[in-house]
Design a protein around this motif. Sequence first.
Motif, PDB file in Angstrom:
ATOM      1  N   LEU A  41       0.853  -1.182   0.000  1.00  0.00           N
ATOM      2  CA  LEU A  41       0.000   0.000   0.000  1.00  0.00           C
ATOM      3  C   LEU A  41       0.891   1.235   0.000  1.00  0.00           C
ATOM      4  CD1 LEU A  41      -2.085  -2.158   0.896  1.00  0.00           C
ATOM      5  CD2 LEU A  41      -3.023  -0.479   2.480  1.00  0.00           C
ATOM      6  N   ALA A  42       0.440   2.276  -0.668  1.00  0.00           N
ATOM      7  CA  ALA A  42       1.159   3.550  -0.640  1.00  0.00           C
ATOM      8  C   ALA A  42       0.221   4.629  -0.123  1.00  0.00           C
ATOM      9  CB  ALA A  42       1.659   3.911  -2.035  1.00  0.00           C
ATOM     10  N   PHE A  43       0.754   5.492   0.703  1.00  0.00           N
ATOM     11  CA  PHE A  43      -0.036   6.600   1.242  1.00  0.00           C
ATOM     12  C   PHE A  43       0.681   7.895   0.914  1.00  0.00           C
ATOM     13  CE2 PHE A  43      -1.074   2.864   3.608  1.00  0.00           C
ATOM     14  CZ  PHE A  43      -2.449   2.939   3.792  1.00  0.00           C
ATOM     15  N   LEU A  44       0.018   8.752   0.142  1.00  0.00           N
ATOM     16  CA  LEU A  44       0.615  10.035  -0.179  1.00  0.00           C
ATOM     17  C   LEU A  44      -0.466  11.101  -0.290  1.00  0.00           C
ATOM     18  CD1 LEU A  44       1.025  10.158  -3.909  1.00  0.00           C
ATOM     19  CD2 LEU A  44       1.393   7.934  -2.908  1.00  0.00           C
ATOM     20  N   VAL A  82       4.713   5.079   3.261  1.00  0.00           N
ATOM     21  CA  VAL A  82       4.174   6.407   3.558  1.00  0.00           C
ATOM     22  C   VAL A  82       5.183   7.441   3.085  1.00  0.00           C
ATOM     23  CG1 VAL A  82       3.406   7.979   5.370  1.00  0.00           C
ATOM     24  CG2 VAL A  82       2.919   5.530   5.562  1.00  0.00           C
ATOM     25  N   GLU A  83       4.704   8.425   2.337  1.00  0.00           N
ATOM     26  CA  GLU A  83       5.617   9.401   1.753  1.00  0.00           C
ATOM     27  C   GLU A  83       5.989  10.495   2.761  1.00  0.00           C
ATOM     28  OE1 GLU A  83       5.261  10.951  -2.583  1.00  0.00           O
ATOM     29  OE2 GLU A  83       4.641  12.562  -1.244  1.00  0.00           O
ATOM     30  N   GLN A  84       7.291  10.630   2.965  1.00  0.00           N
ATOM     31  CA  GLN A  84       7.807  11.603   3.935  1.00  0.00           C
ATOM     32  C   GLN A  84       7.342  13.032   3.636  1.00  0.00           C
ATOM     33  OE1 GLN A  84      10.286  10.969   6.737  1.00  0.00           O
ATOM     34  NE2 GLN A  84       9.148  12.834   7.180  1.00  0.00           N
ATOM     35  N   GLU A  85       7.469  13.436   2.377  1.00  0.00           N
ATOM     36  CA  GLU A  85       7.104  14.821   2.019  1.00  0.00           C
ATOM     37  C   GLU A  85       5.634  15.108   2.298  1.00  0.00           C
ATOM     38  OE1 GLU A  85       9.089  12.881   0.359  1.00  0.00           O
ATOM     39  OE2 GLU A  85      10.705  13.994  -0.654  1.00  0.00           O
ATOM     40  N   SER A  86       4.777  14.104   2.055  1.00  0.00           N
ATOM     41  CA  SER A  86       3.344  14.302   2.314  1.00  0.00           C
ATOM     42  C   SER A  86       3.092  14.504   3.810  1.00  0.00           C
ATOM     43  CB  SER A  86       2.541  13.105   1.802  1.00  0.00           C
ATOM     44  OG  SER A  86       2.606  13.028   0.400  1.00  0.00           O
ATOM     45  N   LEU A  87       3.828  13.755   4.636  1.00  0.00           N
ATOM     46  CA  LEU A  87       3.729  13.959   6.091  1.00  0.00           C
ATOM     47  C   LEU A  87       4.185  15.372   6.443  1.00  0.00           C
ATOM     48  CD1 LEU A  87       5.241  10.596   7.481  1.00  0.00           C
ATOM     49  CD2 LEU A  87       2.839  11.296   7.586  1.00  0.00           C
ATOM     50  N   ASP A  88       5.369  15.746   5.932  1.00  0.00           N
ATOM     51  CA  ASP A  88       5.960  17.051   6.248  1.00  0.00           C
ATOM     52  C   ASP A  88       5.019  18.191   5.868  1.00  0.00           C
ATOM     53  OD1 ASP A  88       8.186  15.670   7.047  1.00  0.00           O
ATOM     54  OD2 ASP A  88       9.348  16.086   5.220  1.00  0.00           O
ATOM     55  N   VAL A 117       8.413   4.586   5.981  1.00  0.00           N
ATOM     56  CA  VAL A 117       8.406   5.969   5.506  1.00  0.00           C
ATOM     57  C   VAL A 117       9.480   6.116   4.431  1.00  0.00           C
ATOM     58  CG1 VAL A 117       8.693   8.389   6.134  1.00  0.00           C
ATOM     59  CG2 VAL A 117       7.557   6.818   7.724  1.00  0.00           C
ATOM     60  N   VAL A 118       9.064   6.609   3.261  1.00  0.00           N
ATOM     61  CA  VAL A 118      10.000   6.747   2.143  1.00  0.00           C
ATOM     62  C   VAL A 118       9.924   8.161   1.553  1.00  0.00           C
ATOM     63  CG1 VAL A 118       9.907   4.304   1.509  1.00  0.00           C
ATOM     64  CG2 VAL A 118       8.303   5.905   0.461  1.00  0.00           C
ATOM     65  N   SER A 119      10.994   8.563   0.922  1.00  0.00           N
ATOM     66  CA  SER A 119      11.011   9.864   0.254  1.00  0.00           C
ATOM     67  C   SER A 119      10.149   9.808  -1.004  1.00  0.00           C
ATOM     68  CB  SER A 119      12.440  10.234  -0.131  1.00  0.00           C
ATOM     69  OG  SER A 119      12.876   9.354  -1.152  1.00  0.00           O
ATOM     70  N   ARG A 120       9.816  10.977  -1.514  1.00  0.00           N
ATOM     71  CA  ARG A 120       9.015  11.055  -2.750  1.00  0.00           C
ATOM     72  C   ARG A 120       9.754  10.351  -3.888  1.00  0.00           C
ATOM     73  NH1 ARG A 120       6.126  16.569  -3.081  1.00  0.00           N
ATOM     74  NH2 ARG A 120       4.731  15.440  -1.686  1.00  0.00           N
ATOM     75  N   ALA A 121      11.052  10.541  -3.952  1.00  0.00           N
ATOM     76  CA  ALA A 121      11.837   9.910  -5.016  1.00  0.00           C
ATOM     77  C   ALA A 121      11.790   8.387  -4.896  1.00  0.00           C
ATOM     78  CB  ALA A 121      13.282  10.402  -4.958  1.00  0.00           C
ATOM     79  N   ARG A 122      11.925   7.910  -3.660  1.00  0.00           N
ATOM     80  CA  ARG A 122      11.879   6.454  -3.429  1.00  0.00           C
ATOM     81  C   ARG A 122      10.488   5.897  -3.747  1.00  0.00           C
ATOM     82  NH1 ARG A 122      12.764   1.838  -3.980  1.00  0.00           N
ATOM     83  NH2 ARG A 122      12.427   0.270  -2.402  1.00  0.00           N
ATOM     84  N   MET A 123       9.450   6.695  -3.449  1.00  0.00           N
ATOM     85  CA  MET A 123       8.083   6.244  -3.751  1.00  0.00           C
ATOM     86  C   MET A 123       7.925   6.016  -5.251  1.00  0.00           C
ATOM     87  SD  MET A 123       5.207   5.431  -2.290  1.00  0.00           S
ATOM     88  CE  MET A 123       4.544   6.297  -0.858  1.00  0.00           C
ATOM     89  N   GLY A 124       8.570   6.881  -6.020  1.00  0.00           N
ATOM     90  CA  GLY A 124       8.528   6.703  -7.472  1.00  0.00           C
ATOM     91  C   GLY A 124       9.141   5.375  -7.888  1.00  0.00           C
TER      92      GLY A 124
END
Lengths: 136, 130
Positions: A41-44, A82-88, A117-124
């Motif tokens: 699952l991905a959460f952004l 879970v995308e770090q930038e979205s949390l931030d 928790v992953v960065s936006r780049a890693r989520m890609g």
Amino acid sequence: MSEVIKKFLYVNRKAPYGTIYAQEALEVVLIGAAFDQDVSLAFLDDGVFQLTKGQDTKETGLKNFSPTFRALGDYEVTKLYVEQESLDERGLTLDDLQDIQYEDEDDDYAEKPSIIVVSRARMGEVMADQDVILSF
Amino acid sequence: MKFGIVVNEGPYTHQASDSAYNFVKAALAKGHEVARVFFYHDGVNVGTRLSVPPQDDRQIQEQWSALAAEHGLDLVICIAAAQRRGLLDENEMQRQGKDAHNIAEGFRISGLGQLIEMGIQADRTITFGD
């Protein structure tokens, strides 16, 4: 149930309430678990709010489905990116999210965190690695 | 190439079902295969035969039904999403004790397992929605 094992990613981009997307996405995840696929699952974006703790929907008349996320481990759904930038961007940290764990059957059933928790780049990269992406 | 198609938004409110229809039509014209079209969320509303859009507008349900008849398409409406939104076939009408059913020709009601199965069988799964 199936001999083919594909990598399925369910992408959750919407807040848990306000629209039905999150709730019906979770219904797909639960049904899909019976197919023995490789599920993540991905959460952004506002989707990160789906995992927050202390959700209380009593006054709204809507169903609080957030406890179901803690049961996903029993369905062998153990990777929640879970995308770090979205949390931030929303002033959230990992501490604001539910403590979701699974029992690792390959490691003497040790309890391990499901949230990654992953960065936006890693989520890609995570997305690029999938066979099937269902976006909600 | 074998495509699986997901339609997540309702007709007229949203262009998703139009885009999906145009995509499917173009894919079939190019000789591709469409394993299934799965209607979810408000997308299930595409499958009611009781919609009566103005005559100078496109007839979304009729377009899909005609395409299904022509190409033997499998148009599946999610049962859980459909029940919430008042879409029933004759079988469900009887099972739920309701007094009407409204599923259009060429559509059928089935479970979410059909969505996962489509994802497994298709080479590419494409979502039309927000």
